[in-house]
Design an enzyme around this catalytic site. Structure first.
Site, PDB file in Angstrom:
ATOM      1  N   HIS A  24       0.699  -1.130   0.015  1.00 20.31           N
ATOM      2  CA  HIS A  24      -0.066   0.108  -0.039  1.00 20.31           C
ATOM      3  C   HIS A  24       0.888   1.412   0.042  1.00 20.31           C
ATOM      4  CE1 HIS A  24       1.145   0.282   4.013  1.00 20.31           C
ATOM      5  NE2 HIS A  24       0.488   1.546   4.426  1.00 20.31           N
TER       6      HIS A  24
HETATM    7  N1  UDP Z   1      -4.697  -4.558   8.134  1.00 20.35           N
HETATM    8  C1  UDP Z   1      -5.950  -5.038   8.189  1.00 20.35           C
HETATM    9  N2  UDP Z   1      -6.545  -5.253   7.009  1.00 20.35           N
HETATM   10  C2  UDP Z   1      -5.876  -5.561   5.601  1.00 20.35           C
HETATM   11  C3  UDP Z   1      -4.397  -5.049   5.782  1.00 20.35           C
HETATM   12  C4  UDP Z   1      -3.835  -4.665   6.957  1.00 20.35           C
HETATM   13  O1  UDP Z   1      -6.499  -4.808   9.059  1.00 20.35           O
HETATM   14  O2  UDP Z   1      -6.397  -5.700   4.652  1.00 20.35           O
HETATM   15  C5  UDP Z   1      -3.973  -4.118   9.193  1.00 20.35           C
HETATM   16  C6  UDP Z   1      -2.622  -4.794   9.607  1.00 20.35           C
HETATM   17  O3  UDP Z   1      -2.774  -6.025  10.348  1.00 20.35           O
HETATM   18  C7  UDP Z   1      -1.998  -3.836  10.477  1.00 20.35           C
HETATM   19  C8  UDP Z   1      -2.527  -2.577   9.815  1.00 20.35           C
HETATM   20  O4  UDP Z   1      -3.441  -2.799   9.235  1.00 20.35           O
HETATM   21  O5  UDP Z   1      -2.199  -3.916  11.944  1.00 20.35           O
HETATM   22  C9  UDP Z   1      -1.274  -1.772   9.163  1.00 20.35           C
HETATM   23  O6  UDP Z   1      -1.649  -0.700   8.523  1.00 20.35           O
HETATM   24  P1  UDP Z   1      -1.201  -0.318   7.203  1.00 20.35           P
HETATM   25  O7  UDP Z   1      -0.641  -1.331   6.476  1.00 20.35           O
HETATM   26  O8  UDP Z   1      -2.286   0.534   6.458  1.00 20.35           O
HETATM   27  O9  UDP Z   1      -0.134   0.731   7.446  1.00 20.35           O
HETATM   28  P2  UDP Z   1       1.229   0.766   8.050  1.00 20.35           P
HETATM   29  O10 UDP Z   1       1.357  -0.184   9.146  1.00 20.35           O
HETATM   30  O11 UDP Z   1       2.185   0.710   7.037  1.00 20.35           O
HETATM   31  O12 UDP Z   1       1.415   2.371   8.553  1.00 20.35           O
END
Ligand code: UDP
Length: 381
Positions: free
Chosen positions: A218
């Protein structure tokens, strides 16, 4: 009773705030009154509502509806909106989480209102110039209370000249640093052995798939760069062509950019590949389930690479660097440039030689309780 306000707006923040809400409900309900402001940065059902429902997050008392139109977050309007709420509610502290635009908007509003600011997941650094790095560094500058998930985060702040031994009172020039542990680890332990209800679409996929790799993509630097996104897709296809199932909950931005960058024929090959199972973003509990069951995880997400570690899964990280360097140093994760061959080689390396030792870098799974306790103590002073 101390009144605190959390400012949240994006998926990873709902998840972090949920652990805090649970700790407040279970242990601090007579000490902390917790009000939530949702900026609206993520707003569709799959990216927002579902987390409030299944993680029993207190419904936001305020919703600013600041949607990220054309990928630009309305920073000034958000800060103004948060300031107005702060003036009305008069909290004693503002809490922000992680590294999104909503984090920084909350930090800047607290600063403008001369209120103490607590940053949960403070001190993380990836030493690049991506928006997340700017958001977290600028937030730390404004925070008076910094809750670090790891020792590396504490060290980063000390290297930037902050001292662990500050005297009272705490404000943005006289900061208090805590090693709280990682608030997301609280969830991983809490949900590990719970029965998780799965949607029909996910159940349908899992009945076809005996074992699988889990993938999420993402980050803008991957999704919005045609060459990088194409290479990632080629790398995943190399793996899937060898009859390895991939389950791929797809972020709305990734889906949109694939439609832009891939020809109809290429989309056909990808979406109809018998070993690639793409689906809408899944709920958090479903994600926990998938992470727990996957053989390996391929991701560019900060949160997902940590969760891979929590569940002791090897992780191919589709980024040139990571702020969670313990994962790399312990060889439980590998940073992978996004050339198809590199993704393939990383997959083979972990298939042949999976990591076995996952030292406890992320605390004891009680970070939220520690944070609430520290806030309560600080606000007494
Ligand atoms: N997540 C979720 N559903 C999905 C993909 C990710 O619940 O389809 C959760 C994942 O388990 C984690 C969080 O979203 O806890 C991560 O968010 P994201 O990847 O958007 O952002 P980042 O951590 O890179 O800031």
């Amino acid at each position: 009773m101390n009144k605190i306000i959390s400012v949240i707006g994006a998926r990873p923040q709902f998840i972090k705030a949920a652990a805090l809400c649970r700790a407040i409900k279970q242990e601090f309900s007579t000490q902390l009154q917790h009000i939530i402001i949702h900026t609206g940065q993520h707003y569709d059902k799959n990216m927002s509502e579902v987390f409030f429902d299944e993680l029993a997050i207190d419904p936001p008392a305020y919703h600013l509806e600041m949607h990220t139109e054309n990928q630009i977050f309305p920073m000034q309007e958000s800060i103004q909106g948060i300031r107005e709420i702060i003036h009305k509610e008069k909290p004693e502290m503002v809490l922000v989480y992680g590294d999104t635009y909503s984090t920084l908007a909350g930090a800047m509003a607290a600063e403008a209102c001369l209120l103490p600011l607590a940053h949960i997941e403070a001190g993380m650094r990836s030493f690049n110039d991506m928006p997340e790095e700017v958001n977290r560094t600028e937030t730390d500058k404004r925070a008076s209370v910094l809750f670090c998930p790891t020792q590396t985060a504490v060290n980063n702040l000390i290297n930037e000249g902050l001292s662990l031994d500050t005297t009272k009172p705490f404000h943005s020039k006289n900061k208090k640093i805590f090693l709280s542990g990682d608030i997301m680890y609280d969830h991983a332990l809490f949900f590990k052995n719970k029965e998780i209800p799965l949607s029909r679409s996910l159940k349908n996929i899992l009945t076809l798939v005996p074992s699988f790799l889990l993938t999420t993509i993402h980050r803008k630097e991957n999704t919005d760069d045609e060459k990088r996104l194409r290479n990632i897709i080629k790398g995943l296809l190399l793996i899937a062509d060898k009859k390895q199932h991939l389950v791929f909950p797809m972020h709305p931005r990734t889906k949109k950019m694939l439609t832009l960058f891939l020809s109809p024929e290429e989309q056909h090959v990808f979406y109809l590949h018998p070993y690639i199972h793409s689906l809408n973003p899944v709920s958090y509990l479903e994600m926990m389930y998938l992470e727990n069951k996957a053989d390996m995880i391929i991701t560019d997400s900060g949160g997902v690479q940590k969760e891979a570690y929590f569940y002791q899964k090897p992780c191919i990280i589709l980024r040139p660097e990571t702020e969670w360097i313990e994962i790399i140093e312990s060889k439980c994760g590998i940073l992978c440039n996004v050339l198809p061959d590199s993704i393939w080689k990383a997959y083979i390396a972990y298939t042949e030689n999976p990591p076995k030792d996952f030292p406890p870098f992320f605390g004891n799974g009680h970070a939220a309780s520690f944070i609430c306790n520290s806030i309560t103590e600080l606000l007494k002073e």
